[in-house]
Design an enzyme around this catalytic site. Structure first.
Site, PDB file in Angstrom:
ATOM      1  CD  GLU A 101     -57.135  85.181  16.251  1.00 40.63           C
ATOM      2  OE1 GLU A 101     -56.209  86.199  15.708  1.00 40.63           O
ATOM      3  OE2 GLU A 101     -56.510  84.307  16.651  1.00 40.63           O
ATOM      4  CD  GLU A 171     -54.719  79.961  10.377  1.00 41.19           C
ATOM      5  OE1 GLU A 171     -53.392  79.585  10.806  1.00 41.19           O
ATOM      6  OE2 GLU A 171     -55.225  80.646  10.787  1.00 41.19           O
ATOM      7  N   GLY A 237     -48.751  81.638  14.468  1.00 38.68           N
ATOM      8  CA  GLY A 237     -49.327  82.499  15.224  1.00 38.68           C
ATOM      9  C   GLY A 237     -48.259  82.737  16.474  1.00 38.68           C
TER      10      GLY A 237
HETATM   11  C1  PEP Z   1     -53.105  81.662  13.578  1.00 41.18           C
HETATM   12  O1  PEP Z   1     -53.542  82.808  14.216  1.00 41.18           O
HETATM   13  O2  PEP Z   1     -53.006  81.936  12.379  1.00 41.18           O
HETATM   14  C2  PEP Z   1     -52.416  80.772  14.446  1.00 41.18           C
HETATM   15  C3  PEP Z   1     -52.072  79.562  13.811  1.00 41.18           C
HETATM   16  O3  PEP Z   1     -51.927  80.815  15.713  1.00 41.18           O
HETATM   17  P1  PEP Z   1     -51.424  79.685  16.697  1.00 41.18           P
HETATM   18  O4  PEP Z   1     -50.010  79.378  15.882  1.00 41.18           O
HETATM   19  O5  PEP Z   1     -50.974  80.479  17.583  1.00 41.18           O
HETATM   20  O6  PEP Z   1     -52.300  78.649  16.821  1.00 41.18           O
END
Ligand code: PEP
Length: 258
Positions: A101, A171, A237
């Site tokens: 992000e 990620e 997250g």
């Molecule tokens: C994050 O933002 O690091 C993340 C993994 O979000 P989520 O678990 O909601 O996918």
């Protein structure tokens, strides 16, 4: 039994308020006891204004504190920035760096990410450096190219990074907050690739470096992901905003340890 102690980190993002934070923190303190803390590292990263509240609530609990970002500068005329020494002052052990992000919305490119991570490590603050490909990149078969670029950019900090303070989070951007998780096999293949690239980039500690998976981890899929040999826990997250879910995920990481 693996040599790397798993780590589960909650990224609260820009969510919650003082009251909801208090409820979440107190449920986490009740649910993460010393026995669980001995088997899995647990950390939470609330928004900056709530760090002091979290520090106080977590005192004595086996839950570490982290921030969601850190400045690449030391203290000085940098309006809006928060330095590594300030985070250390508030009891932080970790800073997340290069979350997708921040890369997508706030201009954190590879150069900024390595500068932030390097500054944090210099001051003794641990970093969780996020890497991962977008959906277009995966569909264009560019996953390894992107990961090689993002990990290769970290070369400058390879010698400063020891396995206690340097963590990578894989990620895949298409899995973050979407409910769409990488399969354990897809994630394992990316993690093994990242570990090899860390070694190539001069990280002496590559074998001992924890590589977390992040992207829609839930209690239902955590165990199968964490069972993979190169997945050493998770960056969580959405599910980190529920104490029950987050604790269940931490338990899954502990169980995967054997
Ligand atoms: C994050 O933002 O690091 C993340 C993994 O979000 P989520 O678990 O909601 O996918």
């Amino acid at each position: 039994m693996r040599s790397r102690k798993p780590l589960v980190v909650g990224n609260w993002k820009m969510n919650g308020d003082r009251a909801s934070g208090e409820r979440l923190l107190s449920a986490l303190v009740k649910g993460v006891d010393a026995a669980l803390g001995a088997r899995v590292g647990v950390a939470v990263c609330p928004p900056y204004p709530y760090l002091e509240q979290a520090r106080a609530a977590l005192e004595g609990a086996p839950i570490e504190l982290g921030a969601q970002d850190v400045s690449s500068f030391d203290n000085g005329a940098y309006t809006g920035e928060v330095s590594a020494t300030m985070l250390l002052d508030f009891g932080c052990r970790w800073a997340i760096v290069g979350h997708s992000e921040r890369r997508a919305l706030f201009g954190d490119d590879d150069e900024a990410v390595v500068a932030k991570a390097g500054r944090a490590l210099e001051h003794g603050l641990g970093v969780i450096v996020c890497v991962g490909e977008t959906l277009d990149e995966r569909e264009g078969e560019l996953t390894e190219t992107v990961l090689a670029r993002q990990v290769g950019a970290l070369k400058a900090i390879g010698s400063k990074a020891d396995a206690q303070r340097f963590v990578v989070a894989y990620e895949p951007v298409w899995a973050i907050g979407t409910g769409r998780t990488a399969s354990p096999e897809q994630a394992q293949s990316a993690h093994a690739f990242i570990r090899a690239r860390l070694a190539d980039a001069g990280f002496a500690a590559a074998t001992n470096t924890r590589i977390l998976y992040g992207g829609s981890v839930k209690p239902a899929n955590a165990e199968s992901l964490f069972a993979m040999p190169d997945i050493d826990g998770g960056l969580i997250g959405g599910a980190a905003l529920s104490a029950d879910d987050f604790i269940a995920i931490a338990r899954a990481a502990a169980n995967a340890q054997g």
